[in-house]
Design a protein around this motif. Structure first.
Motif, PDB file in Angstrom:
ATOM      1  N   LYS B  36       0.834  -1.209   0.000  1.00 56.43           N
ATOM      2  CA  LYS B  36       0.000   0.000   0.000  1.00 56.43           C
ATOM      3  C   LYS B  36       0.867   1.258   0.000  1.00 56.43           C
ATOM      4  CE  LYS B  36      -4.028  -1.734   2.490  1.00 56.43           C
ATOM      5  NZ  LYS B  36      -4.806  -1.569   3.732  1.00 56.43           N
ATOM      6  N   ILE B  37       0.536   2.157  -0.902  1.00 57.20           N
ATOM      7  CA  ILE B  37       1.253   3.439  -0.964  1.00 57.20           C
ATOM      8  C   ILE B  37       0.217   4.556  -0.857  1.00 57.20           C
ATOM      9  CG2 ILE B  37       2.796   4.893  -2.333  1.00 57.20           C
ATOM     10  CD1 ILE B  37       3.639   2.198  -3.742  1.00 57.20           C
ATOM     11  N   GLY B  38       0.356   5.361   0.176  1.00 61.09           N
ATOM     12  CA  GLY B  38      -0.583   6.464   0.384  1.00 61.09           C
ATOM     13  C   GLY B  38      -0.162   7.678  -0.415  1.00 61.09           C
ATOM     14  N   ILE B  39      -1.115   8.249  -1.142  1.00 61.42           N
ATOM     15  CA  ILE B  39      -0.828   9.421  -1.983  1.00 61.42           C
ATOM     16  C   ILE B  39      -1.721  10.576  -1.534  1.00 61.42           C
ATOM     17  CG2 ILE B  39      -0.714  10.288  -4.365  1.00 61.42           C
ATOM     18  CD1 ILE B  39       1.171   8.000  -4.062  1.00 61.42           C
ATOM     19  N   PRO B  40      -1.281  11.345  -0.531  1.00 59.52           N
ATOM     20  CA  PRO B  40      -2.043  12.541  -0.163  1.00 59.52           C
ATOM     21  C   PRO B  40      -1.683  13.667  -1.131  1.00 59.52           C
ATOM     22  CG  PRO B  40      -0.255  12.143   1.398  1.00 59.52           C
ATOM     23  CD  PRO B  40      -0.082  11.166   0.289  1.00 59.52           C
ATOM     24  N   THR B  41      -2.539  13.916  -2.085  1.00 59.51           N
ATOM     25  CA  THR B  41      -2.195  14.851  -3.162  1.00 59.51           C
ATOM     26  C   THR B  41      -3.326  15.851  -3.377  1.00 59.51           C
ATOM     27  OG1 THR B  41      -1.166  14.889  -5.358  1.00 59.51           O
ATOM     28  CG2 THR B  41      -3.116  13.500  -5.124  1.00 59.51           C
ATOM     29  N   VAL B  42      -3.116  16.779  -4.297  1.00 55.25           N
ATOM     30  CA  VAL B  42      -4.123  17.830  -4.519  1.00 55.25           C
ATOM     31  C   VAL B  42      -5.087  17.378  -5.620  1.00 55.25           C
ATOM     32  CG1 VAL B  42      -4.521  20.250  -5.050  1.00 55.25           C
ATOM     33  CG2 VAL B  42      -2.445  19.583  -3.844  1.00 55.25           C
ATOM     34  N   ILE B  43      -6.307  17.089  -5.234  1.00 56.25           N
ATOM     35  CA  ILE B  43      -7.304  16.652  -6.213  1.00 56.25           C
ATOM     36  C   ILE B  43      -8.226  17.816  -6.583  1.00 56.25           C
ATOM     37  CG2 ILE B  43      -9.198  15.017  -6.653  1.00 56.25           C
ATOM     38  CD1 ILE B  43      -7.766  13.084  -4.706  1.00 56.25           C
ATOM     39  N   PRO B  87      -1.620  22.631   4.115  1.00 56.20           N
ATOM     40  CA  PRO B  87      -0.820  21.805   5.030  1.00 56.20           C
ATOM     41  C   PRO B  87      -1.648  21.137   6.131  1.00 56.20           C
ATOM     42  CG  PRO B  87       0.308  23.865   4.590  1.00 56.20           C
ATOM     43  CD  PRO B  87      -1.050  23.981   3.955  1.00 56.20           C
ATOM     44  N   ALA B  88      -2.595  21.868   6.721  1.00 61.03           N
ATOM     45  CA  ALA B  88      -3.388  21.290   7.819  1.00 61.03           C
ATOM     46  C   ALA B  88      -4.251  20.132   7.309  1.00 61.03           C
ATOM     47  CB  ALA B  88      -4.257  22.368   8.449  1.00 61.03           C
ATOM     48  N   ILE B  89      -4.881  20.345   6.153  1.00 64.47           N
ATOM     49  CA  ILE B  89      -5.714  19.269   5.579  1.00 64.47           C
ATOM     50  C   ILE B  89      -4.831  18.091   5.180  1.00 64.47           C
ATOM     51  CG2 ILE B  89      -7.300  18.664   3.687  1.00 64.47           C
ATOM     52  CD1 ILE B  89      -8.180  21.596   3.670  1.00 64.47           C
ATOM     53  N   CYS B  90      -3.655  18.404   4.664  1.00 63.98           N
ATOM     54  CA  CYS B  90      -2.728  17.343   4.236  1.00 63.98           C
ATOM     55  C   CYS B  90      -2.369  16.432   5.414  1.00 63.98           C
ATOM     56  CB  CYS B  90      -1.464  17.980   3.645  1.00 63.98           C
ATOM     57  SG  CYS B  90      -0.261  16.777   3.095  1.00 63.98           S
ATOM     58  N   VAL B  91      -2.058  17.037   6.550  1.00 64.44           N
ATOM     59  CA  VAL B  91      -1.699  16.239   7.735  1.00 64.44           C
ATOM     60  C   VAL B  91      -2.900  15.383   8.165  1.00 64.44           C
ATOM     61  CG1 VAL B  91      -1.125  16.388  10.190  1.00 64.44           C
ATOM     62  CG2 VAL B  91       0.125  17.778   8.540  1.00 64.44           C
ATOM     63  N   ARG B  92      -4.086  15.987   8.143  1.00 59.00           N
ATOM     64  CA  ARG B  92      -5.285  15.256   8.586  1.00 59.00           C
ATOM     65  C   ARG B  92      -5.587  14.077   7.648  1.00 59.00           C
ATOM     66  NH1 ARG B  92     -10.426  16.758   7.467  1.00 59.00           N
ATOM     67  NH2 ARG B  92      -9.842  18.876   6.935  1.00 59.00           N
ATOM     68  N   LYS B  93      -5.492  14.334   6.352  1.00 65.55           N
ATOM     69  CA  LYS B  93      -5.795  13.278   5.375  1.00 65.55           C
ATOM     70  C   LYS B  93      -4.736  12.177   5.417  1.00 65.55           C
ATOM     71  CE  LYS B  93      -9.527  15.018   3.466  1.00 65.55           C
ATOM     72  NZ  LYS B  93     -10.801  14.313   3.408  1.00 65.55           N
ATOM     73  N   THR B  94      -3.493  12.573   5.642  1.00 62.74           N
ATOM     74  CA  THR B  94      -2.437  11.563   5.713  1.00 62.74           C
ATOM     75  C   THR B  94      -2.624  10.702   6.954  1.00 62.74           C
ATOM     76  OG1 THR B  94      -0.979  13.156   4.638  1.00 62.74           O
ATOM     77  CG2 THR B  94       0.057  11.201   5.549  1.00 62.74           C
ATOM     78  N   GLN B  95      -3.041  11.362   8.038  1.00 59.16           N
ATOM     79  CA  GLN B  95      -3.327  10.610   9.271  1.00 59.16           C
ATOM     80  C   GLN B  95      -4.394   9.546   8.994  1.00 59.16           C
ATOM     81  OE1 GLN B  95      -2.591  12.672  12.543  1.00 59.16           O
ATOM     82  NE2 GLN B  95      -3.112  11.018  13.930  1.00 59.16           N
ATOM     83  N   GLU B  96      -5.391   9.907   8.202  1.00 59.44           N
ATOM     84  CA  GLU B  96      -6.436   8.932   7.841  1.00 59.44           C
ATOM     85  C   GLU B  96      -5.826   7.768   7.062  1.00 59.44           C
ATOM     86  OE1 GLU B  96      -9.954  12.226   7.248  1.00 59.44           O
ATOM     87  OE2 GLU B  96      -9.887  10.542   5.843  1.00 59.44           O
ATOM     88  N   LEU B  97      -4.937   8.097   6.129  1.00 55.78           N
ATOM     89  CA  LEU B  97      -4.282   7.038   5.345  1.00 55.78           C
ATOM     90  C   LEU B  97      -3.498   6.089   6.245  1.00 55.78           C
ATOM     91  CD1 LEU B  97      -2.927   9.072   2.276  1.00 55.78           C
ATOM     92  CD2 LEU B  97      -4.525   7.168   2.164  1.00 55.78           C
ATOM     93  N   ASN B 102      -3.885   1.907   7.094  1.00 55.14           N
ATOM     94  CA  ASN B 102      -2.611   1.270   7.412  1.00 55.14           C
ATOM     95  C   ASN B 102      -1.571   1.476   6.310  1.00 55.14           C
ATOM     96  OD1 ASN B 102      -0.959  -0.119   9.174  1.00 55.14           O
ATOM     97  ND2 ASN B 102      -1.382  -2.098   8.202  1.00 55.14           N
ATOM     98  N   CYS B 103      -1.527   2.679   5.758  1.00 57.68           N
ATOM     99  CA  CYS B 103      -0.515   3.035   4.756  1.00 57.68           C
ATOM    100  C   CYS B 103       0.697   3.608   5.466  1.00 57.68           C
ATOM    101  CB  CYS B 103      -1.051   4.119   3.827  1.00 57.68           C
ATOM    102  SG  CYS B 103      -1.813   3.508   2.377  1.00 57.68           S
ATOM    103  N   ARG B 104       1.832   2.967   5.335  1.00 61.82           N
ATOM    104  CA  ARG B 104       3.036   3.465   6.000  1.00 61.82           C
ATOM    105  C   ARG B 104       4.055   3.981   4.987  1.00 61.82           C
ATOM    106  NH1 ARG B 104       1.386   3.618  11.375  1.00 61.82           N
ATOM    107  NH2 ARG B 104      -0.177   1.995  11.488  1.00 61.82           N
ATOM    108  N   TRP B 125       3.788   8.268  13.122  1.00 65.71           N
ATOM    109  CA  TRP B 125       3.015   7.470  12.166  1.00 65.71           C
ATOM    110  C   TRP B 125       3.730   6.160  11.797  1.00 65.71           C
ATOM    111  CZ3 TRP B 125       1.989  12.086   8.293  1.00 65.71           C
ATOM    112  CH2 TRP B 125       0.953  12.885   8.792  1.00 65.71           C
ATOM    113  N   SER B 126       4.989   6.038  12.186  1.00 59.68           N
ATOM    114  CA  SER B 126       5.827   4.891  11.763  1.00 59.68           C
ATOM    115  C   SER B 126       5.827   4.757  10.249  1.00 59.68           C
ATOM    116  CB  SER B 126       5.320   3.583  12.377  1.00 59.68           C
ATOM    117  OG  SER B 126       5.335   3.665  13.767  1.00 59.68           O
ATOM    118  N   ALA B 127       5.981   5.881   9.580  1.00 62.25           N
ATOM    119  CA  ALA B 127       5.871   5.888   8.113  1.00 62.25           C
ATOM    120  C   ALA B 127       7.168   6.360   7.467  1.00 62.25           C
ATOM    121  CB  ALA B 127       4.729   6.810   7.703  1.00 62.25           C
TER     122      ALA B 127
END
Lengths: 290, 403
Positions: B36-43, B87-97, B102-104, B125-127
C-alpha cells in the motif's frame, strides 16, 4: 523610462485590473441589493464564464462570439438556478439557507467543470486585433488592457444609466428598497429577482471571458477573485452599484501599487483599506448602515 | 484427424486448468496483501493539475508493475486523498491514510509547505515519506528527519543548473521573480547566491503573492530595470498568468526568460509563445536513454499525452521506492529507510543516488530550451546542457554549495 510614464503605466494597469474586478463585483452587489443573498457561487460562475467562453471561441474561432455566448449561457444557468432552488426559499427569514445553497452550487459547478473540461488549464488567446502594444510616454502598454478599461467603463456607464433612467431599472431599485410594496402594486417581484440574478451571473461570466487571456481558464480561478469582489462590495456598500465601481477602482489601485511598493504587504493592504472604510463608514462608502 | 484435434484440445484445456490452479494460491495471496502506498495529493484546488498528473502516473505504474508480477511478488495499491494544497488538511488526510488504511509508505505530496508539515509526524506514524517533487531546499537541510527522502531535483538544484549555464550566457544583468511560497523563496535564494557566484548581477528580486493574478506591476518593474535576463520561479497557474501577461507587454522581446521549472502543461497552454523559453528541467521528456524512452512510449500509449515533469519525477520516485523494497525484501518502513540509503538507480533521468547524509537524491541537472522536436506533436523542452549530479547536488544537509 521616466517617473511620469512609469506612474501612468501603473495607473493604466490598475484600471484594467479594476475593470475585471468590476464585472464580478457589480453582479454580486446587485444580487445582494435585490435579494439580500450573498452569492457564494459567484467566483465559480466567473470561472464557468471563462470555460464556456473558451469553448465558444474554440468552436467559432471568434473572441467576440465568446464574449456574447458565455454571458448568455451562464446568465441562463443562473436564472434557472434562481427559479428552481432559490425562489422556494424566499419566505424564510434565515439567511443560512441561501448561504448553504449557493455554497452547494459552487461545489457542484466546480466538479462539473472538472468533469466536462478536465484538470488541464485552457488557453483563450488574446484576439489578434488586440494583441499589440501602444507606447504611452515611451512605456509599452498592451492594447488588450486598454480594451478592458474601455469595456469596463462602457459597461459601468450602461448599467448605471439602465438603473437610473429606464422603467426596468426603476423597478429593480424599488424592489431593492421595498419588495412588498412593489409586489402590492402589481409588479412580478419574482421575475425581477430572477432577471437580476441572471444578469449578475452574466456579468461575472463576461468578467471570466475577459480574464481568460490574462490568466488562462483553470480550476480555482474564481477562488481569489471572489474574495476581492466581496471586499469591493463591502468597501462600496452592500447593494450599491456605484459603490461597486468605486470599490473596484480603489482595490485595483491598492493591488497594483501595493504589489510594486509594498511587496510584503501587498495582500494585507486591500484588507487594511476595507478596515479603514468600515471604521469611517460602517455601511461602506455608498451603502446604508443597517 | 478430428480425434487427434479433440485430444490436443483436451490436453491444452487440462494444462491451462492445472496451471491456473497452481497459480491461484499465490495470486490470491498477492491480492490479499498488496503493497500500500498512500498518496495525499491535490485533487481539488489550485494545484489540481499537478495532483491529476501524480495520480495518472501512479495508475500507469500500477498497471506496468502488476503486469510484471508486482513488487516482491505482490501487487501495488495506491490510496489517494485530497489535501487541497493545504498543510493542515494534508496532515489530517495523511493521518487517515496511516490510521484507517494502514498506509506506511507515503508519496505524491504536491506543495512543499504540506511536506514540511508532515515531517514531524512521520515518526509517530511509523511511516516513510518519499518526495517526488517537493522543491523547498530546507526539507533535506534544517528540516531533515530520518524517515523523509527526496528523489527529485530540489529548487536549489534547479537554480544551480541554471546558474552554471548562465555563467557563459551573454546576459549580465538579471531580475528574479518568484512565488511567495516556500518553494519560490528557496528557489530565489539559491539563484541569488549562485548567480552572484558566477559573476553576474542580480538587480532585484520580486516575491509575488501566492495565486497572484495581475503581474502588470512586476512586468513594468522588470521593463524599468533594464535587465537582460529574468529568472522565473513560478509554476502552474501563476506561471501561465505571468507568461501570458508578459507576452501582451512583449516583454520576451526585451528580456530572456529563464524558468526554474519548464512544465509541459504551461508549454501546451502558451503554444507558440513558449518557443525559446529556457530553463532548468526537473524531468526532460526528450532525454534519449532507453529507460526514458520506455516510459514515454508507455505513457503516450496510455494517455495520448506528453508526460510532464510531475509525471517523470513521480515515476522516478516510484522506481526508487520499488528498488528499495526489493533490496529490503520487505515493505516495513524502517527497512525501506535502511535500503534506500546509498541506493543507486538508473531512472528516466539517468543515474540517481539517494545519499545517506541527508536523503537527497543526487540528480543530474538539465537545462532546456523550448522548441520543436519531430518525435512530439507539440513543443517540448530540448536539452541544451546536462550537468553531472556532483555539480548540481548541494552540500550535505544544506541548500547551498561550498564550491
Amino acid at each position: 523610462m521616466n517617473f511620469a510614464s512609469f506612474i501612468l503605466a501603473q495607473c493604466l494597469g490598475a484600471l484594467s485590473q479594476a475593470a475585471i474586478l468590476f464585472f464580478i463585483a457589480c453582479g454580486l452587489t446587485l444580487i445582494f441589493g435585490i435579494m439580500r443573498i450573498v452569492n457564494f457561487a459567484h467566483g465559480v460562475i466567473f470561472m464557468l464564464g471563462a470555460y464556456v467562453g473558451y469553448t465558444a471561441a474554440l468552436v467559432s474561432g471568434s473572441f467576440v462570439v465568446a464574449l456574447i455566448v458565455a454571458p448568455l449561457v451562464v446568465g441562463a444557468i443562473g436564472m434557472a438556478f434562481e427559479w428552481i432552488f432559490l425562489r422556494p426559499l424566499y419566505g424564510r427569514r434565515d439567511g443560512g439557507a441561501y448561504l448553504l445553497l449557493t455554497f452547494g452550487l459552487a461545489v457542484v459547478l466546480s466538479e462539473l467543470i472538472r468533469i466536462i473540461w478536465g484538470a488541464q488549464p485552457r488557453s483563450l488567446a488574446t484576439p489578434e486585433a488586440l494583441l499589440g502594444i501602444v507606447m504611452i510616454l515611451d512605456q509599452p502598454f498592451p492594447i488588450y488592457r486598454l480594451f478592458l478599461i474601455g469595456l469596463g467603463l462602457a459597461a459601468g456607464i450602461a448599467v448605471w444609466q439602465f438603473l437610473e433612467r429606464t422603467r426596468a431599472g426603476l423597478l429593480i431599485r424599488a424592489v431593492s428598497q421595498n419588495s412588498e410594496m412593489v409586489h402590492a402594486l402589481g409588479t412580478d417581484v419574482d421575475l425581477v429577482r430572477t432577471a437580476v440574478f441572471g444578469f449578475g451571473c452574466a456579468m461575472a461570466a463576461l468578467g471570466g471571458v475577459l480574464a481568460a487571456p490574462l490568466v488562462t481558464a483553470f480550476l480555482g480561478m474564481g477562488a481569489n477573485v471572489v474574495i476581492d469582489a466581496f471586499v469591493i462590495v463591502i468597501i462600496g456598500g452592500m447593494g450599491s452599484f456605484l459603490g461597486s465601481i468605486i470599490g473596484s477602482v480603489l482595490v485595483g489601485f491598492v493591488q497594483v501599487f501595493g504589489a510594486y511598493y509594498f511587496q510584503d504587504l501587498a495582500l494585507a493592504l486591500m484588507y487594511l483599506l476595507m478596515l479603514v472604510v468600515l471604521v469611517v463608514r460602517p455601511g461602506g462608502l455608498l451603502g446604508k448602515e443597517e | 484427424m478430428t480425434q487427434h484435434t479433440e485430444t490436443r484440445r483436451r490436453i491444452l484445456k487440462g494444462a491451462v486448468a492445472a496451471s491456473a490452479l497452481a497459480a491461484a494460491p499465490a495470486y490470491l495471496k498477492a491480492q490479499a496483501n498488496p503493497i500500500k502506498i498512500g498518496i495525499p495529493t491535490v485533487i481539488t484546488g489550485g494545484y489540481a493539475l499537478l495532483g491529476s498528473q501524480v495520480m495518472r502516473t501512479c495508475r500507469l505504474v500500477k498497471k506496468m508493475t502488476d503486469a510484471r508480477g508486482g513488487v516482491l511478488g505482490r501487487p501495488v495499491e495506491f490510496l489517494f486523498q485530497d489535501t487541497q494544497g493545504d498543510p493542515a488538511i494534508c496532515v489530517r488526510k495523511t493521518q487517515e491514510l496511516v490510521e484507517r488504511d494502514n498506509c506506511r509508505i507515503l508519496s505524491g505530496v504536491i506543495v512543499s509547505s504540506e511536506a514540511a508539515a508532515m515531517l514531524p509526524k512521520l515518526e509517530s506514524w511509523s511511516a516513510v515519506f518519499l518526495s517526488h517533487g517537493n522543491g523547498d531546499g530546507r526539507l533535506t537541510a534544517e528540516l531533515f528527519v530520518p524517515r523523509f527522502f527526496r528523489a527529485n531535483t530540489s529548487a536549489p538544484m534547479g537554480a544551480r543548473a541554471l546558474a552554471l549555464y548562465l555563467k557563459d550566457a551573454p546576459q549580465k544583468k538579471f531580475m528574479a521573480i518568484a512565488s511567495d511560497a516556500a518553494w519560490g523563496r528557496s528557489s530565489n535564494t539559491a539563484f541569488e547566491a549562485q548567480i552572484k557566484r558566477v559573476g553576474k548581477d542580480l538587480v532585484d528580486k520580486i516575491y509575488a503573492p501566492v495565486a497572484n493574478k495581475d503581474y502588470s506591476p512586476y512586468i513594468t518593474k522588470i521593463l524599468q530595470s533594464g535587465v537582460e535576463g529574468c529568472y522565473v520561479a513560478l509554476q502552474g497557474d501563476e506561471a501561465r498568468a505571468f507568461y501570458s501577461q508578459a507576452q501582451q507587454y512583449r516583454l520576451s522581446q526585451r528580456v530572456q526568460f529563464f524558468t526554474e521549472i519548464v512544465a509541459q502543461a504551461d508549454i501546451k497552454v502558451l503554444g507558440k509563445d513558449a518557443i525559446g523559453l529556457m530553463g532548468s528541467s526537473r524531468y526532460p521528456v526528450t532525454y534519449d536513454i532507453p529507460q526514458n524512452k520506455a516510459f514515454v512510449d508507455a505513457f503516450m500509449a496510455e494517455y495520448k499525452e506528453i508526460p510532464d515533469w510531475t509525471d517523470g519525477e513521480m515515476y522516478q520516485a516510484l522506481m526508487i521506492l520499488f528498488a528499495a523494497i526489493q533490496k529490503a525484501g520487505s515493505d516495513e518502513p524502517m527497512k525501506i529507510v535502511a535500503a534506500m540509503e546509498e541506493l543507486e538507480v538508473t531512472s528516466v533521468k539517468g543515474p540517481v543516488k539517494m545519499r545517506k547524509c541527508d536523503h537527497q537524491g543526487e540528480n543530474q541537472g538539465f537545462v532546456v530550451r523550448v522548441g520543436h522536436d519531430k518525435r512530439f506533436s507539440e513543443p517540448v523542452g530540448e536539452i541544451v546542457k546536462i550537468y553531472p549530479r556532483e555539480m548540481t547536488t548541494p552540500d550535505c544537509r544544506s541548500a547551498s554549495y561550498s564550491t
